[in-house]
Design an enzyme around this catalytic site. Structure first.
Site, PDB file in Angstrom:
ATOM      1  N   LYS A  15       0.835  -1.206   0.000  1.00  0.00           N
ATOM      2  CA  LYS A  15       0.000   0.000   0.000  1.00  0.00           C
ATOM      3  C   LYS A  15       0.876   1.265   0.000  1.00  0.00           C
ATOM      4  O   LYS A  15       2.043   1.232   0.405  1.00  0.00           O
ATOM      5  CB  LYS A  15      -0.925  -0.021   1.217  1.00  0.00           C
ATOM      6  N   TYR A  55     -12.213  -2.988  -3.609  1.00  0.00           N
ATOM      7  CA  TYR A  55     -12.838  -2.873  -2.284  1.00  0.00           C
ATOM      8  C   TYR A  55     -14.359  -2.780  -2.393  1.00  0.00           C
ATOM      9  O   TYR A  55     -14.989  -2.012  -1.668  1.00  0.00           O
ATOM     10  CB  TYR A  55     -12.261  -1.663  -1.542  1.00  0.00           C
ATOM     11  N   PHE A  63     -16.161   5.123   5.852  1.00  0.00           N
ATOM     12  CA  PHE A  63     -14.731   5.413   5.745  1.00  0.00           C
ATOM     13  C   PHE A  63     -14.188   5.192   4.340  1.00  0.00           C
ATOM     14  O   PHE A  63     -12.995   5.403   4.100  1.00  0.00           O
ATOM     15  CB  PHE A  63     -13.933   4.586   6.761  1.00  0.00           C
ATOM     16  N   ARG A  91      -1.791 -14.520   4.289  1.00  0.00           N
ATOM     17  CA  ARG A  91      -2.699 -13.858   5.246  1.00  0.00           C
ATOM     18  C   ARG A  91      -2.128 -13.936   6.662  1.00  0.00           C
ATOM     19  O   ARG A  91      -2.187 -12.969   7.424  1.00  0.00           O
ATOM     20  CB  ARG A  91      -4.095 -14.513   5.224  1.00  0.00           C
ATOM     21  N   THR A  97      -6.249  -7.160  10.528  1.00  0.00           N
ATOM     22  CA  THR A  97      -6.379  -5.895   9.798  1.00  0.00           C
ATOM     23  C   THR A  97      -5.757  -4.713  10.536  1.00  0.00           C
ATOM     24  O   THR A  97      -5.029  -3.916   9.934  1.00  0.00           O
ATOM     25  CB  THR A  97      -7.879  -5.612   9.519  1.00  0.00           C
ATOM     26  N   ARG A 108       1.922  -6.559   9.576  1.00  0.00           N
ATOM     27  CA  ARG A 108       1.185  -5.430  10.157  1.00  0.00           C
ATOM     28  C   ARG A 108       1.604  -5.204  11.609  1.00  0.00           C
ATOM     29  O   ARG A 108       1.702  -4.062  12.070  1.00  0.00           O
ATOM     30  CB  ARG A 108      -0.318  -5.677  10.019  1.00  0.00           C
ATOM     31  N   ASN A 118      -2.189  -0.036   6.826  1.00  0.00           N
ATOM     32  CA  ASN A 118      -1.714  -1.315   7.371  1.00  0.00           C
ATOM     33  C   ASN A 118      -0.835  -2.094   6.394  1.00  0.00           C
ATOM     34  O   ASN A 118      -0.807  -3.315   6.401  1.00  0.00           O
ATOM     35  CB  ASN A 118      -2.905  -2.151   7.873  1.00  0.00           C
ATOM     36  N   HIS A 121      -2.133  -5.406   1.347  1.00  0.00           N
ATOM     37  CA  HIS A 121      -3.363  -6.144   1.078  1.00  0.00           C
ATOM     38  C   HIS A 121      -2.960  -7.566   0.750  1.00  0.00           C
ATOM     39  O   HIS A 121      -1.948  -7.791   0.076  1.00  0.00           O
ATOM     40  CB  HIS A 121      -4.116  -5.555  -0.133  1.00  0.00           C
ATOM     41  N   GLU A 132      -8.798 -11.386  -7.999  1.00  0.00           N
ATOM     42  CA  GLU A 132      -7.957 -10.201  -7.790  1.00  0.00           C
ATOM     43  C   GLU A 132      -6.723 -10.234  -8.686  1.00  0.00           C
ATOM     44  O   GLU A 132      -6.329  -9.205  -9.238  1.00  0.00           O
ATOM     45  CB  GLU A 132      -7.551 -10.102  -6.311  1.00  0.00           C
TER      46      GLU A 132
HETATM   47  N1  UDP Z   1     -10.317  -0.670   6.572  1.00  0.00           N
HETATM   48  C1  UDP Z   1     -10.492   0.517   7.292  1.00  0.00           C
HETATM   49  N2  UDP Z   1     -11.394   0.528   8.330  1.00  0.00           N
HETATM   50  C2  UDP Z   1     -12.114  -0.579   8.656  1.00  0.00           C
HETATM   51  C3  UDP Z   1     -11.944  -1.764   7.920  1.00  0.00           C
HETATM   52  C4  UDP Z   1     -11.036  -1.783   6.884  1.00  0.00           C
HETATM   53  O1  UDP Z   1      -9.847   1.521   7.004  1.00  0.00           O
HETATM   54  O2  UDP Z   1     -12.916  -0.503   9.609  1.00  0.00           O
HETATM   55  C5  UDP Z   1      -9.338  -0.694   5.457  1.00  0.00           C
HETATM   56  C6  UDP Z   1      -8.003  -1.329   5.840  1.00  0.00           C
HETATM   57  O3  UDP Z   1      -6.970  -0.658   5.138  1.00  0.00           O
HETATM   58  C7  UDP Z   1      -8.174  -2.747   5.330  1.00  0.00           C
HETATM   59  C8  UDP Z   1      -8.996  -2.514   4.062  1.00  0.00           C
HETATM   60  O4  UDP Z   1      -9.877  -1.461   4.391  1.00  0.00           O
HETATM   61  O5  UDP Z   1      -6.928  -3.376   5.059  1.00  0.00           O
HETATM   62  C9  UDP Z   1      -9.788  -3.733   3.604  1.00  0.00           C
HETATM   63  O6  UDP Z   1     -10.597  -4.179   4.661  1.00  0.00           O
HETATM   64  P1  UDP Z   1     -10.766  -5.744   4.964  1.00  0.00           P
HETATM   65  O7  UDP Z   1     -11.860  -5.888   5.959  1.00  0.00           O
HETATM   66  O8  UDP Z   1     -10.900  -6.491   3.676  1.00  0.00           O
HETATM   67  O9  UDP Z   1      -9.391  -6.111   5.724  1.00  0.00           O
HETATM   68  P2  UDP Z   1      -8.088  -6.915   5.247  1.00  0.00           P
HETATM   69  O10 UDP Z   1      -8.548  -8.055   4.383  1.00  0.00           O
HETATM   70  O11 UDP Z   1      -7.198  -5.939   4.509  1.00  0.00           O
HETATM   71  O12 UDP Z   1      -7.451  -7.380   6.525  1.00  0.00           O
HETATM   72 MG    MG Z   2      -9.802  -7.988   2.671  1.00  0.00          MG
END
Ligand code: UDP
Ligand code: MG
Length: 163
Positions: A15, A55, A63, A91, A97, A108, A118, A121, A132
């Site tokens: 990112k 997304y 947000f 993962r 997250t 992270r 964070n 992705h 993806e």
């Molecule tokens: N995100 C955020 N606020 C939230 C949830 C997600 O800013 O409450 C952002 C964060 O950068 C995250 C991305 O949106 O990595 C995608 O969200 P996801 O739930 O898919 O989490 P990830 O798979 O990245 O752990």
């Molecule tokens: Mg995700």
């Protein structure tokens, strides 16, 4: 052919938060050090359409505009990462997250203090990984490394060899 013995591919995005901190190499090194193979990699600027697709599960969240701005703050680095059970392994390497909750030792957990900024992705399922990867890479931008170095990464009966 045993499903578990097939190499899997997953999408990783570095990112903008980590691109702009100048720490891309440290994160790339973690995947290489683990024994995952980076079989595709490029830098690109995510436009609005790509972001909304990527997304799509978050587009209606309050947000989302902040997330969009943070993801467009600089180019991202997209990587196709290959290995046995690569989706699950990557993962786990990424951690949960929110960087403040992510375990120390995860990417992270080691590089982020934020729920949004964070660092990476990572695709969350084999199906998502396929979709993806197709979104970020043309077929000719992902490379077949064949059996090169499989012998030092895996046991003889763990991964199907081509021959
Ligand atoms: N995100 C955020 N606020 C939230 C949830 C997600 O800013 O409450 C952002 C964060 O950068 C995250 C991305 O949106 O990595 C995608 O969200 P996801 O739930 O898919 O989490 P990830 O798979 O990245 O752990
Ligand atoms: Mg995700």
């Amino acid at each position: 052919m045993n499903q578990e013995s097939m190499l899997e591919r997953t999408l990783v995005l570095l990112k903008p938060c980590i691109v702009m901190r100048g720490l891309m190499g440290e994160i790339i090194t973690r995947f290489e050090r683990k024994g995952l193979r980076i079989v595709g990699m490029k830098m690109l600027q995510m436009d609005d359409e790509l972001l909304r697709q990527h997304y799509s599960h978050l587009v209606s969240k309050p947000f989302f505009p902040i997330l969009r701005d943070s993801m467009q703050a600089s180019p991202v680095v997209a990587m196709c990462v290959e290995g046995l059970e690569a989706v699950r392994v990557v993962r786990a390497m990424a951690g949960v997250t929110n960087g403040r909750d992510a375990a120390v030792g995860t990417i992270r957990g080691d590089y982020s203090m934020s729920g949004q900024q964070n660092v990476v992705h990572a695709s969350d399922s084999p199906l998502a990984a396929k979709e993806e990867l197709a979104r970020f890479f043309r077929p000719d931008e992902v490379f077949d490394f064949g059996d090169i170095n499989l012998d030092v990464l895996y046991a003889a009966d763990e991964v199907d060899r081509k021959a």
